[in-house]
Write an enzyme that holds these catalytic residues in place. Structure first.
Site, PDB file in Angstrom:
ATOM      1  N   ASP A  47     -20.752  54.720  74.345  1.00 45.11           N
ATOM      2  CA  ASP A  47     -19.299  54.638  74.516  1.00 45.11           C
ATOM      3  C   ASP A  47     -18.540  54.755  73.196  1.00 45.11           C
ATOM      4  O   ASP A  47     -17.479  54.149  73.012  1.00 45.11           O
ATOM      5  CB  ASP A  47     -18.908  53.332  75.245  1.00 45.11           C
ATOM      6  CG  ASP A  47     -19.625  53.196  76.576  1.00 45.11           C
ATOM      7  OD1 ASP A  47     -19.812  54.234  77.236  1.00 45.11           O
ATOM      8  OD2 ASP A  47     -20.000  52.068  76.945  1.00 45.11           O
ATOM      9  N   LYS A  61     -18.117  59.976  72.591  1.00 43.32           N
ATOM     10  CA  LYS A  61     -18.844  61.257  72.521  1.00 43.32           C
ATOM     11  C   LYS A  61     -18.151  62.338  73.363  1.00 43.32           C
ATOM     12  O   LYS A  61     -18.027  63.475  72.936  1.00 43.32           O
ATOM     13  CB  LYS A  61     -20.285  61.073  73.045  1.00 43.32           C
ATOM     14  CG  LYS A  61     -21.114  60.127  72.185  1.00 43.32           C
ATOM     15  CD  LYS A  61     -22.492  59.902  72.776  1.00 43.32           C
ATOM     16  CE  LYS A  61     -22.482  59.127  74.072  1.00 43.32           C
ATOM     17  NZ  LYS A  61     -22.017  57.735  73.964  1.00 43.32           N
ATOM     18  N   GLY A  85     -21.113  57.780  80.884  1.00 44.42           N
ATOM     19  CA  GLY A  85     -19.741  57.937  81.358  1.00 44.42           C
ATOM     20  C   GLY A  85     -18.930  58.448  80.179  1.00 44.42           C
ATOM     21  O   GLY A  85     -18.722  57.721  79.227  1.00 44.42           O
ATOM     22  N   HIS A  86     -18.547  59.716  80.233  1.00 43.72           N
ATOM     23  CA  HIS A  86     -17.849  60.348  79.117  1.00 43.72           C
ATOM     24  C   HIS A  86     -16.428  60.700  79.550  1.00 43.72           C
ATOM     25  O   HIS A  86     -16.244  61.406  80.533  1.00 43.72           O
ATOM     26  CB  HIS A  86     -18.609  61.592  78.647  1.00 43.72           C
ATOM     27  CG  HIS A  86     -19.999  61.274  78.136  1.00 43.72           C
ATOM     28  ND1 HIS A  86     -20.899  62.232  77.774  1.00 43.72           N
ATOM     29  CD2 HIS A  86     -20.609  60.084  77.926  1.00 43.72           C
ATOM     30  CE1 HIS A  86     -22.018  61.645  77.361  1.00 43.72           C
ATOM     31  NE2 HIS A  86     -21.870  60.343  77.453  1.00 43.72           N
ATOM     32  N   GLN A 115     -25.520  57.886  75.808  1.00 43.41           N
ATOM     33  CA  GLN A 115     -25.880  56.560  75.269  1.00 43.41           C
ATOM     34  C   GLN A 115     -25.711  56.535  73.743  1.00 43.41           C
ATOM     35  O   GLN A 115     -24.941  57.311  73.223  1.00 43.41           O
ATOM     36  CB  GLN A 115     -27.318  56.167  75.681  1.00 43.41           C
ATOM     37  CG  GLN A 115     -27.481  55.837  77.162  1.00 43.41           C
ATOM     38  CD  GLN A 115     -27.620  57.045  78.056  1.00 43.41           C
ATOM     39  OE1 GLN A 115     -28.460  57.881  77.814  1.00 43.41           O
ATOM     40  NE2 GLN A 115     -26.812  57.138  79.079  1.00 43.41           N
TER      41      GLN A 115
HETATM   42  P1  GDP Z   1     -18.591  58.076  75.502  1.00 42.26           P
HETATM   43  O1  GDP Z   1     -19.499  57.460  76.528  1.00 42.26           O
HETATM   44  O2  GDP Z   1     -19.179  58.012  74.141  1.00 42.26           O
HETATM   45  O3  GDP Z   1     -18.159  59.469  75.851  1.00 42.26           O
HETATM   46  O4  GDP Z   1     -17.286  57.171  75.472  1.00 42.26           O
HETATM   47  P2  GDP Z   1     -16.469  56.606  76.750  1.00 42.26           P
HETATM   48  O5  GDP Z   1     -15.689  57.718  77.340  1.00 42.26           O
HETATM   49  O6  GDP Z   1     -17.355  55.824  77.636  1.00 42.26           O
HETATM   50  O7  GDP Z   1     -15.551  55.528  76.030  1.00 42.26           O
HETATM   51  C1  GDP Z   1     -14.687  55.869  75.009  1.00 42.26           C
HETATM   52  C2  GDP Z   1     -13.250  55.541  75.452  1.00 42.26           C
HETATM   53  O8  GDP Z   1     -12.404  55.569  74.327  1.00 42.26           O
HETATM   54  C3  GDP Z   1     -12.679  56.531  76.440  1.00 42.26           C
HETATM   55  O9  GDP Z   1     -11.818  55.846  77.304  1.00 42.26           O
HETATM   56  C4  GDP Z   1     -11.901  57.497  75.557  1.00 42.26           C
HETATM   57  O10 GDP Z   1     -10.813  58.109  76.230  1.00 42.26           O
HETATM   58  C5  GDP Z   1     -11.403  56.571  74.495  1.00 42.26           C
HETATM   59  N1  GDP Z   1     -11.232  57.166  73.160  1.00 42.26           N
HETATM   60  C6  GDP Z   1     -11.963  58.128  72.550  1.00 42.26           C
HETATM   61  N2  GDP Z   1     -11.534  58.312  71.282  1.00 42.26           N
HETATM   62  C7  GDP Z   1     -10.528  57.440  71.083  1.00 42.26           C
HETATM   63  C8  GDP Z   1      -9.689  57.116  69.966  1.00 42.26           C
HETATM   64  O11 GDP Z   1      -9.812  57.677  68.884  1.00 42.26           O
HETATM   65  N3  GDP Z   1      -8.762  56.127  70.165  1.00 42.26           N
HETATM   66  C9  GDP Z   1      -8.609  55.479  71.331  1.00 42.26           C
HETATM   67  N4  GDP Z   1      -7.693  54.533  71.429  1.00 42.26           N
HETATM   68  N5  GDP Z   1      -9.386  55.752  72.401  1.00 42.26           N
HETATM   69  C10 GDP Z   1     -10.323  56.715  72.273  1.00 42.26           C
HETATM   70  P1  IMO Z   2     -22.624  56.643  77.446  1.00 44.57           P
HETATM   71  O1  IMO Z   2     -23.255  58.005  77.452  1.00 44.57           O
HETATM   72  C1  IMO Z   2     -23.180  52.323  77.167  1.00 44.57           C
HETATM   73  C2  IMO Z   2     -26.845  50.668  78.878  1.00 44.57           C
HETATM   74  C3  IMO Z   2     -26.692  49.806  80.106  1.00 44.57           C
HETATM   75  C4  IMO Z   2     -27.865  48.858  79.903  1.00 44.57           C
HETATM   76  C5  IMO Z   2     -28.936  49.777  79.311  1.00 44.57           C
HETATM   77  C6  IMO Z   2     -29.948  50.288  80.324  1.00 44.57           C
HETATM   78  O2  IMO Z   2     -21.413  56.529  78.285  1.00 44.57           O
HETATM   79  O3  IMO Z   2     -22.449  56.160  76.054  1.00 44.57           O
HETATM   80  P2  IMO Z   2     -29.838  52.172  82.199  1.00 44.57           P
HETATM   81  O4  IMO Z   2     -28.993  52.279  83.428  1.00 44.57           O
HETATM   82  O5  IMO Z   2     -29.710  53.318  81.261  1.00 44.57           O
HETATM   83  O6  IMO Z   2     -31.281  51.872  82.509  1.00 44.57           O
HETATM   84  O7  IMO Z   2     -29.276  50.843  81.435  1.00 44.57           O
HETATM   85  O8  IMO Z   2     -28.250  50.847  78.721  1.00 44.57           O
HETATM   86  N1  IMO Z   2     -26.239  52.022  78.988  1.00 44.57           N
HETATM   87  C7  IMO Z   2     -25.098  52.380  78.392  1.00 44.57           C
HETATM   88  N2  IMO Z   2     -24.225  51.648  77.650  1.00 44.57           N
HETATM   89  N3  IMO Z   2     -22.967  53.642  77.364  1.00 44.57           N
HETATM   90  C8  IMO Z   2     -23.829  54.388  78.078  1.00 44.57           C
HETATM   91  O9  IMO Z   2     -23.716  55.722  78.193  1.00 44.57           O
HETATM   92  C9  IMO Z   2     -24.947  53.751  78.672  1.00 44.57           C
HETATM   93  N4  IMO Z   2     -25.965  54.151  79.442  1.00 44.57           N
HETATM   94  C10 IMO Z   2     -26.751  53.102  79.618  1.00 44.57           C
HETATM   95  O10 IMO Z   2     -25.456  49.140  80.113  1.00 44.57           O
HETATM   96  O11 IMO Z   2     -27.534  47.898  78.923  1.00 44.57           O
HETATM   97 MG    MG Z   3     -19.445  56.028  78.045  1.00 48.47          MG
END
Ligand code: GDP
Ligand code: IMO
Ligand code: MG
Length: 430
Positions: free
Chosen positions: A13, A16, A40-41, A224
């Site tokens: 998170d 990415k 979850g991206h 991840q």
């Molecule tokens: P990922 O799993 O690495 O793709 O990240 P996620 O989408 O799960 O979580 C990142 C969250 O931060 C998302 O809601 C993005 O829209 C948000 N985000 C990404 N870059 C920035 C930033 O520079 N500032 C803020 N405030 N939010 C951001």
């Molecule tokens: P993105 O790509 C954050 C965590 C779960 C749990 C552990 C194992 O959005 O960054 P799993 O279901 O993979 O067997 O769970 O890994 N986890 C993540 N945490 N971002 C993710 O993906 C994750 N994918 C798995 O919360 O701790």
């Molecule tokens: Mg994510």
């Protein structure tokens, strides 16, 4: 031509999705190489939010080829639903724009059931997984009993593969008090989904080789983060795949020499979802404030993410294990308004100061962060699009992060929106 690997450098998170979407303008092919729909991206493009789980974040830009590599575990029913959801947002997805490696293992309904059954058994075994069947599917892959995309093309093979899986799973389910798997029902479900998946199936290793030879640029999208890596993460509180950059090669079938730039995605503070050690975790008002300002709720499960100060010790370590060339520092804007910021530079353990996170779980749990303090800034950095828009203290913070982790900033992100990104060094120009 440069090929770029994007990896999470913390516990996932990091942002990415946003960065992959931004970079995909410069790429021809975007390939996922591990993980599954546990990811979850989030992308925010022209006011529209897209949440991608199994699909590469490049799908949102037209004219690119998106690839699901063999290192991924794929739930075909989830994929079809996700394709429909994203199509309903106006995105074109067809066999011309999406390819799935024929040797990709499938996540079946009983994998999810097993995952959730284990998680609900007792607190000792609990990992805090996403419940999507990721671990059980990877176990079946290395156990040589998984069903792969190519198996869907031949009915006799499919039956054989199902029987092979059921021998193991029915014994296991019996032990867990679950009912045996309905063989005919499962086969019927697989026969129904088979043609829909096979439409996208391709020998991805070969296609990527041809693209490379034609001078195309490939962007590898990690899911991840390195601290969830099955080997280098905070085991056993990890995911079930290799997450670090080396996996881009084995997870798609390119040689390691094809990777020119590894971009580590780094959040300006730290978050984690699920169980496991987290040395800089904040259970106070500051932690709450980071969570609120950063909207730190899981994209996949909606769970509240644990929040803490930036841990330079961990990121220095993950930059090494992934061979990071440069980083994208995200969510700097979330730190706006803190009077003082803390950065963890090492850990105190048994009277010693360590410059890395030890491997043993009991030692990890006893690590006490050593902090240095930096002045914060009161101005807003949200939406900044150049260095000149940043207050001096924010620039100092970024420079100190670079110094401590031993990697330069290539990109800076200051909001969820695609265009609120500062380019310092183009990874594709390397
Ligand atoms: P990922 O799993 O690495 O793709 O990240 P996620 O989408 O799960 O979580 C990142 C969250 O931060 C998302 O809601 C993005 O829209 C948000 N985000 C990404 N870059 C920035 C930033 O520079 N500032 C803020 N405030 N939010 C951001
Ligand atoms: P993105 O790509 C954050 C965590 C779960 C749990 C552990 C194992 O959005 O960054 P799993 O279901 O993979 O067997 O769970 O890994 N986890 C993540 N945490 N971002 C993710 O993906 C994750 N994918 C798995 O919360 O701790
Ligand atoms: Mg994510």
């Amino acid at each position: 031509m440069a090929n770029v690997v994007v990896v999470g450098a913390q516990w996932g998170d990091e942002g990415k999705g946003k960065i992959v979407d931004w970079l995909s303008e410069r790429a021809d092919v975007i390939a996922r190489f591990q993980g599954g729909h546990n990811a979850g991206h989030t992308l925010v493009v022209e006011g529209v939010t897209y949440k991608l789980h199994a699909l590469p974040s490049g799908v949102v830009r037209g004219g690119k080829l998106s690839v699901i590599g063999n290192g991924v575990v794929l739930d075909p029913w989830h994929l079809m639903n996700e394709i429909e959801t994203i199509r309903a947002q106006g995105v074109t997805i067809s066999p011309e724009t999406l390819m799935i490696a024929e040797n990709t293992p499938l996540i079946l309904p009983f994998h999810g059931e097993l995952d959730r059954a284990r998680e609900s058994q007792n607190s000792v075994a609990k990992i805090g997984t996403t419940g999507r069947g990721i671990g059980p599917a990877y176990e079946d892959k290395v156990g040589r009993r998984v069903i792969r995309v190519a198996d869907l093309a031949d009915d006799a093979t499919l039956e054989l593969r199902v029987d092979r899986a059921l021998v193991h799973h029915n014994a296991l389910r019996n032990g867990l008090g679950l009912t045996p798997i309905d063989r005919d029902g499962l086969l019927a479900q697989l026969r129904e989904i088979a043609p829909k998946v096979l439409e996208y199936a391709a020998p991805v290793w070969k296609v990527l080789d041809e693209k490379r030879k034609a001078g195309k640029r490939i962007l590898f999208e990690g899911a991840q983060g390195a601290l969830l890596d099955i080997d280098f993460g905070t085991y056993p509180f990890v995911t079930s795949s290799n997450v670090i950059a080396g996996q881009a090669a084995t997870g798609t079938g390119i040689g390691p020499g094809a990777i020119d730039f590894v971009l580590g995605i780094v959040k300006a503070y730290t978050t984690r979802v699920g169980e496991g050690p987290f040395p800089t975790e904040l259970l106070d008002e500051d932690g709450q404030r980071l969570g609120e300002r950063g909207h730190e709720f899981g994209t996949t499960t909606g769970r509240k993410r644990r929040c803490g100060w930036f841990d330079a010790t961990l990121v220095r370590q993950t930059c090494v294990t992934s061979g990071v060339t440069g980083i994208a520092l995200t969510k700097l804007d979330v730190l706006d308004g803190f009077e003082t910021l803390k950065i963890c530079t090492g850990y105190e353990l048994d009277g010693e100061v360590l410059d890395y996170l030890p491997t043993a779980a009991d030692r990890q749990a006893r690590c006490v962060p050593v902090y240095e303090e930096m002045p914060g800034w009161s101005e807003s950095t949200e939406g900044a699009r150049s260095w000149a828009d940043l207050p001096a203290e924010a620039i100092k913070y970024v420079r100190r992060v670079e110094e401590l982790i031993g990697a330069p900033v290539a990109l800076l992100s200051t909001s969820p929106k695609r265009e609120d990104t500062i380019l310092v060094r183009d990874p594709f120009a390397d």
